[in-house]
Scaffold this motif. Structure first.
Motif, PDB file in Angstrom:
ATOM      1  N   ALA A 165      17.239 -19.793  -1.137  1.00  0.00           N
ATOM      2  CA  ALA A 165      16.987 -20.603  -0.121  1.00  0.00           C
ATOM      3  C   ALA A 165      17.603 -20.663   1.003  1.00  0.00           C
ATOM      4  O   ALA A 165      17.178 -20.757   2.127  1.00  0.00           O
ATOM      5  N   SER A 166      18.997 -20.128   0.777  1.00  0.00           N
ATOM      6  CA  SER A 166      19.934 -20.143   1.765  1.00  0.00           C
ATOM      7  C   SER A 166      21.131 -19.291   1.642  1.00  0.00           C
ATOM      8  O   SER A 166      21.682 -19.143   0.267  1.00  0.00           O
ATOM      9  N   THR A 193      12.183 -19.812  -5.695  1.00  0.00           N
ATOM     10  CA  THR A 193      13.307 -19.691  -4.712  1.00  0.00           C
ATOM     11  C   THR A 193      14.250 -20.732  -5.192  1.00  0.00           C
ATOM     12  O   THR A 193      13.761 -21.884  -5.651  1.00  0.00           O
ATOM     13  N   ALA A 226      18.525 -22.430  -4.545  1.00  0.00           N
ATOM     14  CA  ALA A 226      19.582 -22.812  -3.842  1.00  0.00           C
ATOM     15  C   ALA A 226      21.102 -22.354  -4.192  1.00  0.00           C
ATOM     16  O   ALA A 226      21.850 -22.428  -3.243  1.00  0.00           O
ATOM     17  N   ASN A 227      20.964 -21.680  -5.235  1.00  0.00           N
ATOM     18  CA  ASN A 227      22.291 -21.490  -5.798  1.00  0.00           C
ATOM     19  C   ASN A 227      22.058 -19.979  -6.329  1.00  0.00           C
ATOM     20  O   ASN A 227      21.325 -19.608  -7.054  1.00  0.00           O
TER      21      ASN A 227
END
Length: 295
Positions: A196-197, A220, A222-223
């Motif tokens: 995600a980032s 997707t 985020a970690n």
């Protein structure tokens, strides 16, 4: 009549109360009664003629004067400890050290080897906070932060620990279903477990291939560790830094795709720390140890 200056020991208590979030928590760590710590902070307030903490049933909160003192106290206590280190000569480093590092780095670099560090330096009391976002070292009460990639300009001291190379991988069972790609262009027909980032990790640039390839996402996350687990379970391909995935490659849990063909700069791994911590022997030996893990 001039006021006596606060003692470093009282300042250390004040720091502990803030870092631990209260008198009871700090008392458990320091082996002292909360009432004793409360009297110490009250003594500081009287000496300085200011209110340092607002106390309520919900906990404690720093006043603006308390925040100013916290910054000064951390500097004073660190310098006092650095002088004590010098006076101790050959005595083993000791004392608390708070580390802030990304989750994958803690899980794959620090944690597997920490027992050996503790055996060598049993008197260093490490606290490890894990976060993938940039933090303010003062607000996080951290002595050192480990960060990846380019860094914004700041007054923090920096020490380069090493670099991580990138690996593109997939689980064997995923490749059995899809077929192993023969050239980078074939990746467009596969699915990717996406980050995600930062999103640029999802763009795959190869040597002698003009445009980046971004396979469609199967999921997707985020970690980074979540992405790794999803790849291990056959959800798609993804690229990782070598310290996260090399053990999985070695044990056959994933297969590296197009080794040596990614055209992506290596990831710099840097330690950031405040000037006040620069003289601490316990920080120096910890950073020396981390640097050995990168080689």
């Amino acid at each position: 009549m001039a006021h006596d200056l606060p003692q470093a020991a009282d300042l250390a208590v004040f720091i502990a109360v803030i870092e631990d979030g209260g008198f009871a928590e700090a008392g458990r760590r320091l082996g002292a009664a909360p009432s004793t710590l409360s009297r110490t902070v009250t003594r500081l307030e009287r000496q300085l003629n200011v209110t340092l903490l607002r106390r309520s049933t919900r906990g404690i909160e720093l006043t603006p004067e308390g925040r100013d003192l916290l910054m000064a106290a951390q500097e004073i206590v660190a310098r006092t400890e650095a002088l004590a280190d010098l006076a101790a000569g050959s005595r083993a480093p000791r004392g608390p050290l708070r580390i802030n590092a990304p989750v994958p780095y803690v899980l794959h670099v620090i944690a597997p080897h920490l027992a050996a560090f503790h055996a060598q330096y049993p008197d260093i009391q490490l606290t490890i906070d894990m976060t993938d976002r940039i933090v303010d070292l003062i607000d996080a009460h951290a002595d050192v932060a480990i960060r990846f990639g380019p860094l914004p300009d700041s007054d923090l001291l920096q020490r380069r620990l090493g670099q991580a190379q990138w690996r593109l991988v997939a689980a064997p069972n995923y490749l059995e279903r899809t077929g192993r790609p023969k050239e980078p262009a074939d990746l467009a027909d596969l699915e990717q477990v996406q980050f995600a980032s930062p999103v640029h990790i999802n763009h795959l640039q190869f040597k002698n291939v003009r445009a980046a390839i971004t396979p469609p996402a199967s999921v997707t996350a985020a970690n980074g560790e979540a992405v790794r687990q999803l790849v291990l379970n056959g959800m798609g391909i993804a690229r990782f830094s070598d310290f996260m995935i090399d053990a999985d490659i070695a044990h056959g849990r994933v297969v590296e795709l197009f080794p040596g063909q990614l055209d992506i700069p290596p990831l710099n791994i840097t330690a950031l720390y405040l000037t006040r911590a620069s003289g601490l022997r316990r920080l120096a030996v910890f950073l020396d140890w981390l640097e050995t893990l990168q080689h």
